[in-house]
Motif scaffolding. Structure first.
Motif, PDB file in Angstrom:
ATOM      1  N   THR A   1       0.832  -1.202   0.000  1.00 37.58           N
ATOM      2  CA  THR A   1       0.000   0.000   0.000  1.00 37.58           C
ATOM      3  C   THR A   1       0.871   1.259   0.000  1.00 37.58           C
ATOM      4  O   THR A   1       0.499   2.278  -0.586  1.00 37.58           O
ATOM      5  CB  THR A   1      -0.927   0.028   1.229  1.00 37.58           C
ATOM      6  OG1 THR A   1      -0.146   0.155   2.436  1.00 37.58           O
ATOM      7  CG2 THR A   1      -1.748  -1.237   1.327  1.00 37.58           C
ATOM      8  N   THR A   2       2.021   1.200   0.649  1.00 36.92           N
ATOM      9  CA  THR A   2       2.953   2.331   0.638  1.00 36.92           C
ATOM     10  C   THR A   2       3.453   2.576  -0.780  1.00 36.92           C
ATOM     11  O   THR A   2       3.569   3.721  -1.231  1.00 36.92           O
ATOM     12  CB  THR A   2       4.131   2.061   1.588  1.00 36.92           C
ATOM     13  OG1 THR A   2       3.638   1.693   2.878  1.00 36.92           O
ATOM     14  CG2 THR A   2       5.016   3.284   1.719  1.00 36.92           C
ATOM     15  N   LEU A   3       3.749   1.483  -1.491  1.00 35.62           N
ATOM     16  CA  LEU A   3       4.162   1.590  -2.885  1.00 35.62           C
ATOM     17  C   LEU A   3       3.062   2.222  -3.728  1.00 35.62           C
ATOM     18  O   LEU A   3       3.334   3.068  -4.594  1.00 35.62           O
ATOM     19  CB  LEU A   3       4.525   0.208  -3.424  1.00 35.62           C
ATOM     20  CG  LEU A   3       4.822   0.101  -4.918  1.00 35.62           C
ATOM     21  CD1 LEU A   3       5.894   1.077  -5.365  1.00 35.62           C
ATOM     22  CD2 LEU A   3       5.220  -1.319  -5.279  1.00 35.62           C
ATOM     23  N   ILE A   4       1.819   1.855  -3.487  1.00 33.65           N
ATOM     24  CA  ILE A   4       0.705   2.444  -4.244  1.00 33.65           C
ATOM     25  C   ILE A   4       0.629   3.946  -3.982  1.00 33.65           C
ATOM     26  O   ILE A   4       0.398   4.748  -4.901  1.00 33.65           O
ATOM     27  CB  ILE A   4      -0.624   1.753  -3.883  1.00 33.65           C
ATOM     28  CG1 ILE A   4      -0.638   0.319  -4.433  1.00 33.65           C
ATOM     29  CG2 ILE A   4      -1.816   2.540  -4.419  1.00 33.65           C
ATOM     30  CD1 ILE A   4      -1.832  -0.500  -4.010  1.00 33.65           C
TER      31      ILE A   4
ATOM     32  N   GLY B   1       0.636   2.637   6.118  1.00 29.29           N
ATOM     33  CA  GLY B   1       0.558   4.038   5.726  1.00 29.29           C
ATOM     34  C   GLY B   1       0.865   4.232   4.258  1.00 29.29           C
ATOM     35  O   GLY B   1       1.660   3.496   3.665  1.00 29.29           O
ATOM     36  N   MET B   2       0.220   5.245   3.660  1.00 29.77           N
ATOM     37  CA  MET B   2       0.432   5.563   2.245  1.00 29.77           C
ATOM     38  C   MET B   2       1.091   6.927   2.084  1.00 29.77           C
ATOM     39  O   MET B   2       1.126   7.481   0.991  1.00 29.77           O
ATOM     40  CB  MET B   2      -0.903   5.509   1.488  1.00 29.77           C
ATOM     41  CG  MET B   2      -1.589   4.157   1.568  1.00 29.77           C
ATOM     42  SD  MET B   2      -3.158   4.066   0.668  1.00 29.77           S
ATOM     43  CE  MET B   2      -2.573   3.804  -1.000  1.00 29.77           C
TER      44      MET B   2
ATOM     45  N   ASP C   1      -2.156  12.367   4.095  1.00 32.53           N
ATOM     46  CA  ASP C   1      -3.132  12.630   5.156  1.00 32.53           C
ATOM     47  C   ASP C   1      -4.533  12.191   4.740  1.00 32.53           C
ATOM     48  O   ASP C   1      -5.340  11.801   5.579  1.00 32.53           O
ATOM     49  CB  ASP C   1      -3.159  14.125   5.494  1.00 32.53           C
ATOM     50  CG  ASP C   1      -1.896  14.581   6.206  1.00 32.53           C
ATOM     51  OD1 ASP C   1      -1.165  13.707   6.714  1.00 32.53           O
ATOM     52  OD2 ASP C   1      -1.641  15.793   6.250  1.00 32.53           O
ATOM     53  N   HIS C   2      -4.791  12.293   3.431  1.00 32.27           N
ATOM     54  CA  HIS C   2      -6.136  12.022   2.940  1.00 32.27           C
ATOM     55  C   HIS C   2      -6.068  11.272   1.616  1.00 32.27           C
ATOM     56  O   HIS C   2      -5.140  11.466   0.822  1.00 32.27           O
ATOM     57  CB  HIS C   2      -6.919  13.336   2.734  1.00 32.27           C
ATOM     58  CG  HIS C   2      -6.935  14.227   3.932  1.00 32.27           C
ATOM     59  ND1 HIS C   2      -7.717  13.977   5.042  1.00 32.27           N
ATOM     60  CD2 HIS C   2      -6.251  15.374   4.198  1.00 32.27           C
ATOM     61  CE1 HIS C   2      -7.513  14.926   5.946  1.00 32.27           C
ATOM     62  NE2 HIS C   2      -6.628  15.782   5.457  1.00 32.27           N
ATOM     63  N   ALA C   3      -7.079  10.459   1.360  1.00 33.73           N
ATOM     64  CA  ALA C   3      -7.145   9.731   0.094  1.00 33.73           C
ATOM     65  C   ALA C   3      -7.136  10.694  -1.084  1.00 33.73           C
ATOM     66  O   ALA C   3      -6.487  10.447  -2.112  1.00 33.73           O
ATOM     67  CB  ALA C   3      -8.403   8.864   0.055  1.00 33.73           C
TER      68      ALA C   3
ATOM     69  N   ASN D   1       1.826  12.150   9.084  1.00 38.97           N
ATOM     70  CA  ASN D   1       1.259  12.804  10.277  1.00 38.97           C
ATOM     71  C   ASN D   1       0.498  11.798  11.137  1.00 38.97           C
ATOM     72  O   ASN D   1      -0.557  12.111  11.693  1.00 38.97           O
ATOM     73  CB  ASN D   1       0.342  13.969   9.876  1.00 38.97           C
ATOM     74  CG  ASN D   1       1.123  15.103   9.241  1.00 38.97           C
ATOM     75  OD1 ASN D   1       2.229  15.427   9.665  1.00 38.97           O
ATOM     76  ND2 ASN D   1       0.553  15.687   8.184  1.00 38.97           N
ATOM     77  N   ARG D   2       1.036  10.560  11.180  1.00 38.17           N
ATOM     78  CA  ARG D   2       0.484   9.461  11.986  1.00 38.17           C
ATOM     79  C   ARG D   2      -0.887   8.997  11.499  1.00 38.17           C
ATOM     80  O   ARG D   2      -1.630   8.345  12.231  1.00 38.17           O
ATOM     81  CB  ARG D   2       0.425   9.855  13.465  1.00 38.17           C
ATOM     82  CG  ARG D   2       1.784  10.143  14.066  1.00 38.17           C
ATOM     83  CD  ARG D   2       1.664  10.628  15.514  1.00 38.17           C
ATOM     84  NE  ARG D   2       1.044   9.632  16.377  1.00 38.17           N
ATOM     85  CZ  ARG D   2       1.683   8.627  16.972  1.00 38.17           C
ATOM     86  NH1 ARG D   2       3.002   8.472  16.763  1.00 38.17           N
ATOM     87  NH2 ARG D   2       1.052   7.787  17.747  1.00 38.17           N
ATOM     88  N   VAL D   3      -1.236   9.323  10.255  1.00 33.85           N
ATOM     89  CA  VAL D   3      -2.528   8.919   9.691  1.00 33.85           C
ATOM     90  C   VAL D   3      -2.310   7.751   8.719  1.00 33.85           C
ATOM     91  O   VAL D   3      -1.455   7.818   7.838  1.00 33.85           O
ATOM     92  CB  VAL D   3      -3.209  10.084   8.938  1.00 33.85           C
ATOM     93  CG1 VAL D   3      -4.491   9.607   8.256  1.00 33.85           C
ATOM     94  CG2 VAL D   3      -3.501  11.221   9.891  1.00 33.85           C
TER      95      VAL D   3
END
Length: 627
Positions: free
Chosen positions: A496-499, A530-531, A534-536, A570-572
């Motif tokens: 998911t981080t790669l995405i 995590g990606m 902060d937001h999608a 930001n820890r999200v």
């Protein structure tokens, strides 16, 4: 080869032979596909039992014979076409020289010599006599190698010009020039014959009914030899666009080649063709299966040549009153010399056999034919595998699954099994529609959880490659159908981080990343650390089409670690409500259990992912909805 032989030679006979070999190659390819996929699926769909399994074993052996025949006949066809091209050029030069001789009223002898008549200014009432001359070839550069006889040839040419200038018969110089052209044509034809005859003889297979690992290893050598000899032939074919180009350009390039040119590229450069995003799935599959078979044969042959691991590995040694368990001297010496390479070959072969096992599994629990869209045993340090269930070029729904930390070619079995489960459940939810699920492993995944996985560099390095694949997948589908498929991109763990990095990556053929979002309809983040957003919406994702789920047990360690390592911006992380994704309900007890079946039934986690894949958001159980 002599003048008379070249004069009578018909290059068309070689192209006709090439056509024959190509026809056999095509028939073998069709038979290979039928035996490996279609017939196997039908057998499994209608029959069961020991006899069927025995029949499938025999069918797999037959399929390998067909595959070997396809590849070797393809090499023979390309070799004959290259030889015919060389003969055609030499014959053209010869015919032009003979035509010029006839125009000058000269005659050409059976040995290629040229006879010229009396001519020039009369002296003492007589014309200078005619005569006969034999030519000599001047040599020519071969590739980038300079002909070592060039200086001598230049001197010889200068002396010939001087002799022609002082000769009383002007026909002498003309005859020498024509004779030299004839000799040059014969020399070039002889060179081609000398070059290709042993290569063609080497393509002869063993006279047995079993294709062995050494046979496939030998194919690698055959391919290299033919490719080296066919450089001039291939140079006349338009090359593919530069690496990293828009996959749509790759698709256009392939479409613009003739059938013969395509076959030449697949035969001589299967690894390059198999790696080209934007090409049809069946083309990439055919090329990569050849690479897989050749690589497996070479690695297995090398492994078999390593002396067996000494037994026992340990023995007990007494030190005073104490006994200790220590490695034997024999095993330690073997390990120092062979251990690292032995382990490497075993790991790679295990991954290759996983791929072959998936080919063999066609029809099991309804699995469709598999397509190998990418393969390289050594790419990205840990290998490359892109394996599809069903043809993504024609599928109504396509899912691309990106695995995470600790994935290697040797461990790809677990990841491919997840893609299999996604295909089965997605197909069950969409009867009458076609589904393709793809395991995409084409990046250097972190190997350790604590020291490597907390860092973004692996995702940053892999982002351009994933983006290229997604664009190529879309281009190939549009070329095949004129439309796009409903596409879902699924990441697990570090995948998911790669995405996330891929969404932010600006491709070289796009103006800006935000004006060129990922060519997918839905994104699912499973067990995400995590990606880095902060937001999608910061990634260009539509919140209503962004999905996330988390599990229990060790999955809590991954999500907690992501928040505190920096992968969660930001820890999200995606399963936080403020990220703005749909949070799917999950019954997964751990980080790797999102694709499990429970008591023979698909888990809630698996069904939820499948519902997104087939465009059925109404079937997804949610903890909360994106806002």
């Amino acid at each position: 080869m002599d003048y008379a032989t070249l004069k009578a030679l018909k290059p068309s006979e070689f192209t006709e032979a090439a056509d024959g070999y190509q026809s056999v190659s095509a028939m073998a390819d069709h038979a290979y596909g039928s035996a490996e996929g279609q017939i196997t699926a039908r057998l499994r769909a209608g029959l069961a039992g020991k006899a069927v399994e025995e029949a499938l074993v025999q069918l797999r052996g037959l399929a390998q014979n067909f595959h070997y025949t396809q590849v070797e006949c393809g090499l023979a066809a390309t070799s004959l076409n290259a030889l015919a091209a060389s003969f055609t050029e030499a014959k053209r030069k010869l015919d032009a020289a003979v035509s010029d001789a006839e125009a000058q009223k000269f005659s050409v002898g059976a040995d290629g010599s040229v006879s010229f008549p009396p001519g020039g200014t009369e002296k003492d009432g007589k014309l200078p006599e005619g005569g006969t001359v034999s030519g000599s070839a001047k040599g020519k550069p071969s590739g980038n190698v300079i002909d070592p006889t060039r200086d001598a040839n230049d001197l010889s040419a200068a002396l010939e010009r001087q002799a022609a200038n002082i000769h009383p018969n002007p026909n002498f110089g003309k005859a020498v020039e024509i004779a030299n052209r004839i000799a040059q044509a014969v020399a070039e034809a002889t060179e081609a014959d000398t070059q290709w005859a042993p290569r063609l003889r080497k393509l002869k297979a063993d006279d047995d009914l079993k294709v062995s690992e050494s046979d496939w290893a030998d194919v690698q050598g055959d391919s290299a030899a033919v490719s080296s000899g066919a450089k001039d032939y291939l140079s006349h074919i338009k090359p593919p666009p530069p690496q990293g180009s828009d996959p749509r350009l790759n698709a256009e390039w392939w479409k613009g080649l003739s059938e013969e040119e395509r076959e030449a590229y697949i035969t001589l450069q299967p690894a390059s063709v198999g790696a080209l995003n934007g090409l049809p799935a069946d083309v990439r599959d055919s090329a990569n299966r050849t690479v897989l078979a050749e690589t497996h044969g070479a690695y297995k042959t090398e492994l078999n040549a390593i002396p067996g691991e000494p037994k026992p590995k340990y023995h007990h040694v007494q030190h005073g009153r104490t006994w200790t368990r220590e490695k034997t001297d024999e095993w330690s010496a073997w390990n120092d010399k062979h251990g690292e390479r032995y382990a490497h070959l075993k790991d790679r072969l295990e991954g290759m056999e996983t791929i072959q096992n998936r080919f063999n599994a066609t029809g099991e629990r309804g699995l469709p034919e598999a397509y190998l869209l990418g393969f390289d045993a050594e790419a990205n340090n840990d290998g490359r595998v892109i394996l599809a269930n069903g043809n993504p070029d024609t599928a109504d729904h396509t899912a691309v699954f990106v695995p995470g930390t600790k994935t290697t070619l040797g461990t790809i079995s677990d990841e491919a099994a997840k893609s299999d489960a996604l295909w089965r459940e997605s197909s069950a939810l969409a009867p009458g529609q076609s589904v393709s699920t793809i395991t995409w492993f084409d990046y250097d995944a972190p190997n350790t959880i604590l020291t490597e996985a907390p860092h973004d560099k692996w995702a940053e390095q892999g982002a351009p490659t994933l983006r290229q694949f997604l664009d190529g997948n879309q281009a190939a589908h549009q070329a095949a159908t004129g439309d796009t498929a409903h596409t879902t991109l699924i990441g697990h763990s570090y995948g998911t981080t790669l995405i996330g990095d891929t969404a932010k990556y600006r491709s070289p053929y796009a103006d800006t990343w935000w004006s060129n979002p990922l060519p997918v309809d839905d994104v699912i983040a499973v067990g995400s650390p995590g990606m880095q957003a902060d937001h999608a919406a910061d990634l260009g994702f539509k919140p209503k089409h962004t999905w996330a789920m988390e599990g229990g047990g060790d999955d809590n360690f991954v999500t907690w670690g992501g928040r505190n390592s920096g992968l969660g911006d930001n820890r999200v992380i995606p399963t936080d409500e403020e990220f703005g994704a749909n949070k799917m309900h999950s019954d997964s007890p751990g980080h790797g259990n999102f694709w499990d079946e429970v008591d023979g039934r698909p888990s809630v986690s698996l069904t939820n992912q499948a519902a997104v894949i087939v465009g059925r958001p109404d079937r997804v159980e949610l903890d909360w909805e994106a806002h």
